[in-house]
Write a protein that holds these residues in place. Structure first.
Motif, PDB file in Angstrom:
ATOM      1  N   CYS A  85       0.647  -1.016  -0.255  1.00 36.43           N
ATOM      2  CA  CYS A  85      -0.163   0.174   0.293  1.00 36.43           C
ATOM      3  C   CYS A  85       1.068   1.000  -0.136  1.00 36.43           C
ATOM      4  N   GLY A  86       1.527   1.345   0.945  1.00 37.08           N
ATOM      5  CA  GLY A  86       2.237   2.896   1.217  1.00 37.08           C
ATOM      6  C   GLY A  86       3.706   3.067   0.689  1.00 37.08           C
ATOM      7  N   GLY A  87       4.106   0.671   1.398  1.00 36.75           N
ATOM      8  CA  GLY A  87       5.274   0.961   1.131  1.00 36.75           C
ATOM      9  C   GLY A  87       5.860   1.022   2.307  1.00 36.75           C
ATOM     10  N   HIS A  88       5.484   1.529   3.838  1.00 36.48           N
ATOM     11  CA  HIS A  88       5.732   2.096   4.455  1.00 36.48           C
ATOM     12  C   HIS A  88       6.379   1.273   6.194  1.00 36.48           C
ATOM     13  N   SER A  89       6.231  -0.385   5.348  1.00 37.08           N
ATOM     14  CA  SER A  89       6.124  -1.329   6.155  1.00 37.08           C
ATOM     15  C   SER A  89       8.064  -1.323   7.454  1.00 37.08           C
ATOM     16  N   GLY A 109       9.908  -4.266   6.464  1.00 38.56           N
ATOM     17  CA  GLY A 109      10.221  -4.765   4.506  1.00 38.56           C
ATOM     18  C   GLY A 109       8.731  -5.430   3.762  1.00 38.56           C
ATOM     19  N   PHE A 110       8.038  -5.892   4.934  1.00 39.19           N
ATOM     20  CA  PHE A 110       7.099  -6.572   3.689  1.00 39.19           C
ATOM     21  C   PHE A 110       6.709  -6.310   2.667  1.00 39.19           C
ATOM     22  N   GLY A 111       6.223  -5.147   2.169  1.00 45.07           N
ATOM     23  CA  GLY A 111       5.903  -4.130   0.775  1.00 45.07           C
ATOM     24  C   GLY A 111       6.386  -5.159  -0.381  1.00 45.07           C
ATOM     25  N   THR A 112       7.646  -5.739   0.104  1.00 49.08           N
ATOM     26  CA  THR A 112       8.636  -5.694  -1.236  1.00 49.08           C
ATOM     27  C   THR A 112       9.302  -7.490  -1.119  1.00 49.08           C
ATOM     28  N   SER A 126      -5.391   8.653  12.250  1.00 52.02           N
ATOM     29  CA  SER A 126      -4.628   7.266  12.235  1.00 52.02           C
ATOM     30  C   SER A 126      -3.402   8.327  12.276  1.00 52.02           C
ATOM     31  N   GLY A 127      -1.550   7.743  11.731  1.00 48.53           N
ATOM     32  CA  GLY A 127      -1.135   7.899  12.345  1.00 48.53           C
ATOM     33  C   GLY A 127      -0.428   9.310  12.027  1.00 48.53           C
ATOM     34  N   VAL A 128       1.301   9.884  12.066  1.00 49.78           N
ATOM     35  CA  VAL A 128       1.600  11.046  12.259  1.00 49.78           C
ATOM     36  C   VAL A 128       2.475  11.771  11.483  1.00 49.78           C
ATOM     37  N   ALA A 155      -2.541   3.753   4.743  1.00 50.47           N
ATOM     38  CA  ALA A 155      -3.411   4.062   4.818  1.00 50.47           C
ATOM     39  C   ALA A 155      -3.853   2.171   5.931  1.00 50.47           C
ATOM     40  N   SER A 156      -3.423   1.136   5.125  1.00 56.93           N
ATOM     41  CA  SER A 156      -3.352  -0.255   5.068  1.00 56.93           C
ATOM     42  C   SER A 156      -3.372  -1.228   6.216  1.00 56.93           C
ATOM     43  N   GLY A 157      -1.620  -0.569   5.777  1.00 53.94           N
ATOM     44  CA  GLY A 157      -1.022  -1.542   7.105  1.00 53.94           C
ATOM     45  C   GLY A 157      -1.294  -0.895   8.095  1.00 53.94           C
ATOM     46  N   ILE A 170      -4.051   0.887   9.384  1.00 54.74           N
ATOM     47  CA  ILE A 170      -5.230   0.599   9.872  1.00 54.74           C
ATOM     48  C   ILE A 170      -5.155  -1.154  10.292  1.00 54.74           C
ATOM     49  N   LEU A 171      -4.853  -1.634   9.519  1.00 59.44           N
ATOM     50  CA  LEU A 171      -4.803  -3.534   9.824  1.00 59.44           C
ATOM     51  C   LEU A 171      -4.416  -3.837  10.991  1.00 59.44           C
ATOM     52  N   GLY A 172      -3.055  -2.966  11.276  1.00 57.94           N
ATOM     53  CA  GLY A 172      -2.213  -3.678  12.319  1.00 57.94           C
ATOM     54  C   GLY A 172      -2.342  -2.633  13.751  1.00 57.94           C
ATOM     55  N   GLY A 222      -6.172 -11.536   3.533  1.00 58.89           N
ATOM     56  CA  GLY A 222      -6.228 -11.201   2.334  1.00 58.89           C
ATOM     57  C   GLY A 222      -6.403  -9.850   1.757  1.00 58.89           C
ATOM     58  N   ILE A 223      -6.302  -9.560   0.636  1.00 61.04           N
ATOM     59  CA  ILE A 223      -6.194  -7.283   0.174  1.00 61.04           C
ATOM     60  C   ILE A 223      -7.656  -6.889   0.590  1.00 61.04           C
ATOM     61  N   VAL A 224      -7.667  -5.917   2.052  1.00 63.15           N
ATOM     62  CA  VAL A 224      -8.338  -5.027   1.816  1.00 63.15           C
ATOM     63  C   VAL A 224      -8.068  -4.225   0.727  1.00 63.15           C
ATOM     64  N   THR A 225      -9.801  -4.579  -0.030  1.00 61.74           N
ATOM     65  CA  THR A 225      -9.859  -2.733  -1.826  1.00 61.74           C
ATOM     66  C   THR A 225     -10.236  -1.879  -0.358  1.00 61.74           C
ATOM     67  N   ASN A 283       2.754  -3.048  13.927  1.00 64.49           N
ATOM     68  CA  ASN A 283       3.122  -2.104  13.650  1.00 64.49           C
ATOM     69  C   ASN A 283       4.882  -1.535  13.663  1.00 64.49           C
ATOM     70  N   PHE A 284       5.566  -1.562  15.074  1.00 61.56           N
ATOM     71  CA  PHE A 284       6.540  -1.082  15.512  1.00 61.56           C
ATOM     72  C   PHE A 284       7.572  -1.714  15.531  1.00 61.56           C
ATOM     73  N   MET A 285       7.283  -3.202  14.909  1.00 58.61           N
ATOM     74  CA  MET A 285       8.084  -4.696  15.147  1.00 58.61           C
ATOM     75  C   MET A 285       8.954  -4.090  13.336  1.00 58.61           C
ATOM     76  N   HIS A 342       1.505 -14.463   3.338  1.00 60.27           N
ATOM     77  CA  HIS A 342       2.722 -14.517   4.753  1.00 60.27           C
ATOM     78  C   HIS A 342       3.828 -13.338   4.899  1.00 60.27           C
ATOM     79  N   LEU A 343       3.489 -13.024   3.786  1.00 58.01           N
ATOM     80  CA  LEU A 343       5.101 -11.806   4.753  1.00 58.01           C
ATOM     81  C   LEU A 343       3.546  -9.905   5.267  1.00 58.01           C
ATOM     82  N   ASN A 344       4.390 -10.854   6.275  1.00 59.16           N
ATOM     83  CA  ASN A 344       3.296  -9.356   7.372  1.00 59.16           C
ATOM     84  C   ASN A 344       3.728 -10.149   8.949  1.00 59.16           C
TER      85      ASN A 344
HETATM   86  C1  LIG Z   1       7.591   6.743   8.413  1.00 60.06           C
HETATM   87  C2  LIG Z   1       6.709   6.213   9.416  1.00 60.06           C
HETATM   88  C3  LIG Z   1       5.213   6.701  10.127  1.00 60.06           C
HETATM   89  C4  LIG Z   1       5.081   6.062  10.561  1.00 60.06           C
HETATM   90  N1  LIG Z   1       4.263   6.539  11.940  1.00 60.06           N
HETATM   91  C5  LIG Z   1       2.797   5.680  11.746  1.00 60.06           C
HETATM   92  C6  LIG Z   1       2.519   6.126  13.032  1.00 60.06           C
HETATM   93  O1  LIG Z   1       1.884   7.200  12.981  1.00 60.06           O
HETATM   94  N2  LIG Z   1       1.182   4.998  14.090  1.00 60.06           N
HETATM   95  C7  LIG Z   1       1.125   3.604  14.049  1.00 60.06           C
HETATM   96  O2  LIG Z   1       0.299   3.226  14.007  1.00 60.06           O
HETATM   97  N3  LIG Z   1       1.910   3.358  12.836  1.00 60.06           N
HETATM   98  C8  LIG Z   1       2.930   3.917  12.190  1.00 60.06           C
HETATM   99  N4  LIG Z   1       4.283   3.355  11.287  1.00 60.06           N
HETATM  100  C9  LIG Z   1       3.845   2.358  11.455  1.00 60.06           C
HETATM  101  C10 LIG Z   1       3.113   1.442  10.183  1.00 60.06           C
HETATM  102  O3  LIG Z   1       1.764   2.302  10.586  1.00 60.06           O
HETATM  103  C11 LIG Z   1       3.381   0.204   9.415  1.00 60.06           C
HETATM  104  O4  LIG Z   1       4.441   0.365   9.050  1.00 60.06           O
HETATM  105  C12 LIG Z   1       2.912   0.232   8.852  1.00 60.06           C
HETATM  106  O5  LIG Z   1       2.753  -1.555   8.201  1.00 60.06           O
HETATM  107  C13 LIG Z   1       2.531   0.792   6.873  1.00 60.06           C
HETATM  108  O6  LIG Z   1       1.890   0.156   5.831  1.00 60.06           O
HETATM  109  P1  LIG Z   1       2.260   0.544   4.963  1.00 60.06           P
HETATM  110  O7  LIG Z   1       0.681   0.495   4.216  1.00 60.06           O
HETATM  111  O8  LIG Z   1       2.639   2.058   4.905  1.00 60.06           O
HETATM  112  O9  LIG Z   1       2.833  -0.255   4.544  1.00 60.06           O
HETATM  113  P2  LIG Z   1       3.462  -1.362   3.416  1.00 60.06           P
HETATM  114  O10 LIG Z   1       5.153  -2.362   3.179  1.00 60.06           O
HETATM  115  O11 LIG Z   1       2.269  -1.799   2.004  1.00 60.06           O
HETATM  116  O12 LIG Z   1       2.173  -2.696   3.708  1.00 60.06           O
HETATM  117  C14 LIG Z   1       2.829  -3.542   5.698  1.00 60.06           C
HETATM  118  C15 LIG Z   1       2.124  -3.933   5.542  1.00 60.06           C
HETATM  119  O13 LIG Z   1       0.322  -4.386   4.981  1.00 60.06           O
HETATM  120  C16 LIG Z   1       0.097  -5.403   4.248  1.00 60.06           C
HETATM  121  N5  LIG Z   1      -1.019  -4.414   3.686  1.00 60.06           N
HETATM  122  C17 LIG Z   1      -0.633  -3.363   2.773  1.00 60.06           C
HETATM  123  N6  LIG Z   1      -1.440  -3.747   2.280  1.00 60.06           N
HETATM  124  C18 LIG Z   1      -2.581  -3.932   2.327  1.00 60.06           C
HETATM  125  C19 LIG Z   1      -4.187  -4.313   2.207  1.00 60.06           C
HETATM  126  N7  LIG Z   1      -5.086  -3.116   1.163  1.00 60.06           N
HETATM  127  N8  LIG Z   1      -4.654  -5.788   2.223  1.00 60.06           N
HETATM  128  C20 LIG Z   1      -4.360  -6.460   3.182  1.00 60.06           C
HETATM  129  N9  LIG Z   1      -2.833  -6.128   3.654  1.00 60.06           N
HETATM  130  C21 LIG Z   1      -2.369  -5.137   3.671  1.00 60.06           C
HETATM  131  C22 LIG Z   1       1.139  -5.311   3.749  1.00 60.06           C
HETATM  132  O14 LIG Z   1       1.509  -6.700   3.105  1.00 60.06           O
HETATM  133  C23 LIG Z   1       2.369  -5.997   4.022  1.00 60.06           C
HETATM  134  O15 LIG Z   1       2.423  -6.913   5.335  1.00 60.06           O
HETATM  135  C24 LIG Z   1       4.996   4.293  10.646  1.00 60.06           C
HETATM  136  C25 LIG Z   1       5.834   3.837   9.638  1.00 60.06           C
HETATM  137  C26 LIG Z   1       6.832   4.317   9.350  1.00 60.06           C
HETATM  138  C27 LIG Z   1       7.450   3.875   8.136  1.00 60.06           C
END
Ligand SMILES: Cc1cc2nc3c(=O)[nH]c(=O)nc-3n(C[C@H](O)[C@H](O)[C@H](O)COP(=O)(O)OP(=O)(O)OC[C@H]3O[C@@H](n4cnc5c(N)ncnc54)[C@H](O)[C@@H]3O)c2cc1C
Length: 432
Positions: A36-40, A43-46, A94-96, A102-104, A106-108, A160-163, A380-382, A415-417
């Motif tokens: 989704c946002g690639g912020h895992s 590194g689970f987003g790739t 949501s976050g800061v 948003a997906s990663g 919210i789901l965590g 699953g993948i939340v749409t 989400n902080f692991m 399982h990449l989570n």
């Molecule tokens: C700069 C930064 C700031 C942050 N700030 C906060 C904060 O304020 N509060 C907080 O709670 N957390 C915060 N986090 C942690 C953040 O919640 C996690 O890193 C989260 O996983 C990011 O989600 P993403 O969609 O960007 O990540 P991605 O790398 O895209 O995905 C993360 C995980 O979610 C899964 N996923 C993504 N999209 C979907 C989908 N649509 N359906 C099902 N699974 C999906 C992926 O498979 C992967 O396992 C922060 C992280 C960073 C790097």
């Protein structure tokens, strides 16, 4: 920190694309990541050589103003949702950092400035639509697939993948914000004050304290650059006169420097940390909970910054409780809501040659604090090397999560989570 080369990136344009992607990847037995946002941080987003199902083209948000709700697609960033909802003076908690997916988040679970007032992000989701591992479209709400609805609120991307998310919104346009710095003995004193003050604080107050070394900044006297310090952010989301009284009390304690305070628009609050955590930096985290903060732990936390290998490393402390802490612990799959103090040790640097030193600094500090910490961690902080802590993160929710996982993803395709899999050991302490 995470450099992987996927075999193919599928940039889905709609739900049918996601469905086709899941079916094709599953039939081929391909290693599959969802992005989704690639912020895992883990590194689970790739992935390497496998398939990445990239949702970044799916960023639509439809706001229903009278119902105070919104439908947000699975590729939204936090900023996408904030921009759309603020057009109507509404917010989703949501976050800061606005470029987080948003997906990663919210789901965590999802923690941020409004967690104490409005609960976790996952507490504010009324429904999910997802594509499960066999390619079926499934809905989860309180009265439809309730077990899945429970699991999706904290259980991460395991099912699953939340749409689409159906989000509950709240009225809010601005907050009272104050930032300040402290040095020397004042750091120790304010942390003890904060520890004793927050349990009685109203839900409108969010007061976070980060330990770090002082950056070069026009706000801070140059002779203090590089000194251990605390950086405080105080947010009041409510009546400004009442908030002003709380601020006065907090700022009247000790000797805060470079105080900045004022009413800021919600969108400013949500983006103020964006540049502090830029793309391309190197990050490594370890996190956990404390039931109470002992003076000795506080001292050790502060002392560790005498030897921090990076000027960007931080130890973030937040006080949970409030609305998030009042929700029954059986209502969602989110880990522990009852432990008030959350610590996030955030290693942050830019030089690849400094990886070992910074990772070691984070790990050493974590290990030294671990005996005083409570079992549990926010998923989400692991980091990516903590798979053995996933059962610990869920505690007594683990067995129920395994049952839901078996029902919706028996082959563990997703399982990449932070993975909910029977192969993980049962939590050392079931419950807390
Ligand atoms: C700069 C930064 C700031 C942050 N700030 C906060 C904060 O304020 N509060 C907080 O709670 N957390 C915060 N986090 C942690 C953040 O919640 C996690 O890193 C989260 O996983 C990011 O989600 P993403 O969609 O960007 O990540 P991605 O790398 O895209 O995905 C993360 C995980 O979610 C899964 N996923 C993504 N999209 C979907 C989908 N649509 N359906 C099902 N699974 C999906 C992926 O498979 C992967 O396992 C922060 C992280 C960073 C790097």
């Amino acid at each position: 920190m995470v450099q992987r080369t996927p075999g193919v990136v599928l940039r889905c344009a709609d739900v049918a694309d996601i469905r086709a992607a899941v079916r094709a990847a599953s039939a081929a037995g391909a290693l599959t990541a969802v992005r989704c946002g690639g912020h895992s941080l883990a590194g689970f987003g790739t992935c390497h050589d496998g398939v990445v199902i990239d949702l970044s083209r799916l960023r639509g948000v439809a706001v229903d103003e009278p119902r105070r709700s919104a439908r947000a697609q699975g590729g939204c960033l936090l900023g996408t949702i904030d921009d759309a909802t603020q057009c109507f003076g509404l917010v989703f908690p949501s976050g800061v950092v606005s470029h987080t997916g948003a997906s990663g988040l919210i789901l965590g679970g999802g923690t941020g400035w409004l967690t104490r007032l409005l609960g976790l992000s996952c507490d504010n989701v009324e429904g999910f639509t997802l594509i499960s591992a066999d390619g079926s479209l499934v809905r989860a709400r309180v009265d439809e697939n309730p077990d899945l609805f429970w699991a999706l609120r904290g259980g991460g991307g395991n099912f699953g993948i939340v749409t689409e998310f159906e989000l509950k919104l709240h009225a809010l346009k601005s907050v009272l914000l104050c930032t300040a710095w402290r040095f020397g003995d004042d750091i120790y004193r304010v942390l003890r004050f904060w520890r004793d003050f927050m349990p009685q604080a109203p839900d409108e107050l969010k007061w976070n304290i980060s330990l770090r070394v002082a950056p070069r900044s026009p706000d801070i006297p140059s002779q203090l650059f590089g000194q251990p310090c605390s950086s405080e952010s105080i947010v009041w989301a409510g009546d400004e006169t009442v908030g002003g009284r709380y601020l006065k009390q907090i700022l009247g304690f000790g000797d805060p420097l470079a105080i900045k305070k004022g009413v800021v628009p919600f969108l400013r609050l949500q983006t103020m940390a964006d540049t502090e955590f830029p793309h391309g930096s190197r990050y490594y985290t370890k996190s956990g909970y404390f039931s109470s903060l002992q003076d000795e732990s506080i001292g050790r936390m502060i002392k560790s910054f005498d030897s921090s290998p990076s000027s960007e490393n931080q130890l973030e402390l937040a006080f949970f409780g409030g609305a998030a802490g009042k929700i029954s612990e059986t209502e969602t799959a989110f880990g522990d809501r009852s432990t008030p103090f959350i610590m996030n040790l955030l290693g942050h640097w830019t030089d690849p040659f400094a990886d070992a030193a910074n990772v070691a600094w984070v790990r050493t500090l974590f290990t030294s604090l671990r005996p005083e910490m409570k079992s549990g961690v926010y998923v989400n902080f692991m980091s990516g090397d903590e798979q053995n802590r996933v059962p610990e993160a869920y505690g007594r929710r683990w067995q129920r999560l395994l049952r839901v996982k078996r029902a919706y993803d028996p082959q563990n395709f997703f399982h990449l989570n932070q993975n909910i899999a029977a192969t993980n050991p049962a939590p050392a302490t079931v419950g807390f």
